[in-house]
Design an enzyme around this catalytic site. Structure first.
Site, PDB file in Angstrom:
ATOM      1  N   ARG A   1      28.935  20.943  13.696  1.00  0.00           N
ATOM      2  CA  ARG A   1      27.613  21.236  14.497  1.00  0.00           C
ATOM      3  C   ARG A   1      26.497  20.799  13.807  1.00  0.00           C
ATOM      4  O   ARG A   1      25.790  19.714  14.009  1.00  0.00           O
ATOM      5  CB  ARG A   1      27.605  22.721  14.886  1.00  0.00           C
ATOM      6  CG  ARG A   1      26.735  23.091  16.192  1.00  0.00           C
ATOM      7  CD  ARG A   1      25.092  23.046  15.800  1.00  0.00           C
ATOM      8  NE  ARG A   1      24.837  24.262  14.863  1.00  0.00           N
ATOM      9  CZ  ARG A   1      23.546  24.453  14.514  1.00  0.00           C
ATOM     10  NH1 ARG A   1      22.465  23.690  14.824  1.00  0.00           N
ATOM     11  NH2 ARG A   1      23.389  25.269  13.474  1.00  0.00           N
ATOM     12  N   ASP A   2      26.214  21.605  12.831  1.00  0.00           N
ATOM     13  CA  ASP A   2      24.765  21.146  12.072  1.00  0.00           C
ATOM     14  C   ASP A   2      25.208  19.869  11.419  1.00  0.00           C
ATOM     15  O   ASP A   2      24.130  18.982  11.442  1.00  0.00           O
ATOM     16  CB  ASP A   2      24.220  22.301  11.131  1.00  0.00           C
ATOM     17  CG  ASP A   2      22.960  22.268  10.877  1.00  0.00           C
ATOM     18  OD1 ASP A   2      22.111  21.665  11.613  1.00  0.00           O
ATOM     19  OD2 ASP A   2      22.764  22.566   9.546  1.00  0.00           O
TER      20      ASP A   2
ATOM     21  N   HIS B   1      21.424  29.686   4.494  1.00  0.00           N
ATOM     22  CA  HIS B   1      21.688  28.477   5.027  1.00  0.00           C
ATOM     23  C   HIS B   1      20.967  27.255   4.412  1.00  0.00           C
ATOM     24  O   HIS B   1      19.870  27.253   4.545  1.00  0.00           O
ATOM     25  CB  HIS B   1      21.509  28.278   6.692  1.00  0.00           C
ATOM     26  CG  HIS B   1      21.835  26.893   7.085  1.00  0.00           C
ATOM     27  ND1 HIS B   1      23.055  26.792   7.547  1.00  0.00           N
ATOM     28  CD2 HIS B   1      21.113  26.005   7.277  1.00  0.00           C
ATOM     29  CE1 HIS B   1      22.919  25.446   8.414  1.00  0.00           C
ATOM     30  NE2 HIS B   1      21.580  24.890   8.039  1.00  0.00           N
TER      31      HIS B   1
ATOM     32  N   HIS C   1      19.712  23.534   2.828  1.00  0.00           N
ATOM     33  CA  HIS C   1      19.745  21.933   2.691  1.00  0.00           C
ATOM     34  C   HIS C   1      19.093  21.323   1.462  1.00  0.00           C
ATOM     35  O   HIS C   1      18.466  22.283   0.716  1.00  0.00           O
ATOM     36  CB  HIS C   1      18.809  21.133   3.851  1.00  0.00           C
ATOM     37  CG  HIS C   1      19.222  21.428   5.271  1.00  0.00           C
ATOM     38  ND1 HIS C   1      19.639  20.449   5.983  1.00  0.00           N
ATOM     39  CD2 HIS C   1      19.474  22.469   5.942  1.00  0.00           C
ATOM     40  CE1 HIS C   1      20.103  20.965   7.159  1.00  0.00           C
ATOM     41  NE2 HIS C   1      19.828  22.097   7.237  1.00  0.00           N
TER      42      HIS C   1
ATOM     43  N   CYS D   1      18.170  17.787   9.669  1.00  0.00           N
ATOM     44  CA  CYS D   1      17.860  18.318  10.838  1.00  0.00           C
ATOM     45  C   CYS D   1      16.968  17.404  11.974  1.00  0.00           C
ATOM     46  O   CYS D   1      16.177  16.808  11.252  1.00  0.00           O
ATOM     47  CB  CYS D   1      16.677  19.513  10.388  1.00  0.00           C
ATOM     48  SG  CYS D   1      15.821  20.217  11.826  1.00  0.00           S
TER      49      CYS D   1
ATOM     50  N   ASN E   1      22.865  19.256   4.824  1.00  0.00           N
ATOM     51  CA  ASN E   1      23.270  20.597   4.217  1.00  0.00           C
ATOM     52  C   ASN E   1      23.815  20.577   2.921  1.00  0.00           C
ATOM     53  O   ASN E   1      24.463  19.521   2.280  1.00  0.00           O
ATOM     54  CB  ASN E   1      24.297  21.349   5.064  1.00  0.00           C
ATOM     55  CG  ASN E   1      23.916  21.685   6.468  1.00  0.00           C
ATOM     56  OD1 ASN E   1      23.233  22.520   6.834  1.00  0.00           O
ATOM     57  ND2 ASN E   1      24.067  20.725   7.252  1.00  0.00           N
TER      58      ASN E   1
END
Length: 307
Positions: A14-15, A209, A211, A242, A251
């Site tokens: 997903r991310d 979470h 990065h 992002c 990430n």
């Protein structure tokens, strides 16, 4: 499913994929999904039910999930998918995915530019989603983005972060993920934020979470762990970023999280063969790998102290 003190959630599908210029077709995603299951991560965030106009890389989420759930053998790993709104919720509920992930932000400006909605209106919408998800007996994670910095408002005060957490706690989530959207957090800031956060919500239900834009993600992981946090997100190969924060890199790599804890003899469970397979698939499909461990592996090296 991972049964250990430190629980890793992998967000590659997903991310990770949503910011990559190189898209994967459904069959490629299924192959990556299968390899990620072999990694023994605690949770996988498997897709997003966003409108294809906004996240074209995940436009096949319904087809992808149909293929996953028509299989006879269901994975033991907990699965999660991102739900942006009520339309996305209806799509999500058509599949037996246990965890729904939702979004809000500490920065009102970022929230408005991200989903074209004022922050308080967004909270009202989240209330509708969490109420329905609770009725449907699904677990809820809420991401609070821009906790450590915003591309528009820059520094976010601890007071504003605290108010964000309180708003989210009132929604009754099962888990809150504090997100360093830009990758700008420092260990000192991490501890300051968590000192407040754990007075508002159980620390065992808080995930971090991160990065790795400025190379400080692992230092922030250590700071969070020292504060009692045991849930961490990563993407295999460190892919992603992002789409609404220019310059933010991927990430923190899931394999680097696992390596970091294993080398310190901390209680984390992963299957390195699955991680190798996943890295190989990412590389073969031309995704932008940003992980030191992945680079070592792809150059034919062995991971010191692990394999």
């Amino acid at each position: 499913m991972q049964d250990s003190l430190i629980k890793l959630t992998d967000v590659t599908l997903r991310d990770g994929l949503q910011s990559e210029p190189t898209g994967l077709d459904t069959l490629q995603k299924l192959a990556l999904f299968d390899s990620l299951l072999e990694c023994s991560y605690h949770k996988l965030e498997m897709t997003s039910f966003s409108h294809p106009k906004w996240i074209p890389q995940l436009s096949d989420s319904d087809v992808f999930c149909t293929e996953v759930f028509k299989r006879k053998n269901r994975p033991n790993t907990e699965l999660m998918a991102f739900v942006p709104n009520e339309k996305g919720l209806e799509r999500f509920l058509s599949f037996p995915i246990r965890w729904a992930s939702l979004f809000t932000a500490a920065s009102g400006t970022f929230h408005l530019k991200n989903i074209n909605m004022p922050l308080q209106e967004g909270i009202s919408e989240l209330k509708k989603l969490t109420t329905r998800l609770s009725h449907e007996k699904r677990a809820v994670r809420i991401y609070i983005s821009t906790v450590f910095g915003c591309p528009y408002e820059k520094d976010i005060s601890i007071e504003k972060v605290s108010e964000s957490i309180k708003r989210v706690v009132d929604l009754g989530p099962d888990e809150i993920a504090l997100s360093d959207t830009l990758g700008v957090a420092s260990p000192t800031q991490m501890k300051k934020v968590l000192e407040k956060a754990i007075t508002l919500f159980p620390k065992e239900k808080i995930a971090v979470h991160l990065h790795n834009t400025y190379g400080m993600a692992l230092a922030n992981v250590q700071a969070a762990f020292e504060m009692g946090i045991t849930q961490f997100d990563g993407s295999t190969g460190g892919i992603g970023g992002c789409p609404y924060a220019k310059g933010a890199t991927g990430n923190i790599a899931s394999e680097e999280l696992a390596y970091f804890f294993q080398r310190q003899k901390k209680d984390v469970t992963v299957a390195w063969n699955g991680i190798e397979k996943s890295i190989r698939i990412l590389a073969q499909n031309g995704l932008s790998i940003q992980s030191h461990l992945a680079s070592i592996f792809l150059k034919g090296g062995a991971w010191y102290g692990i394999l």
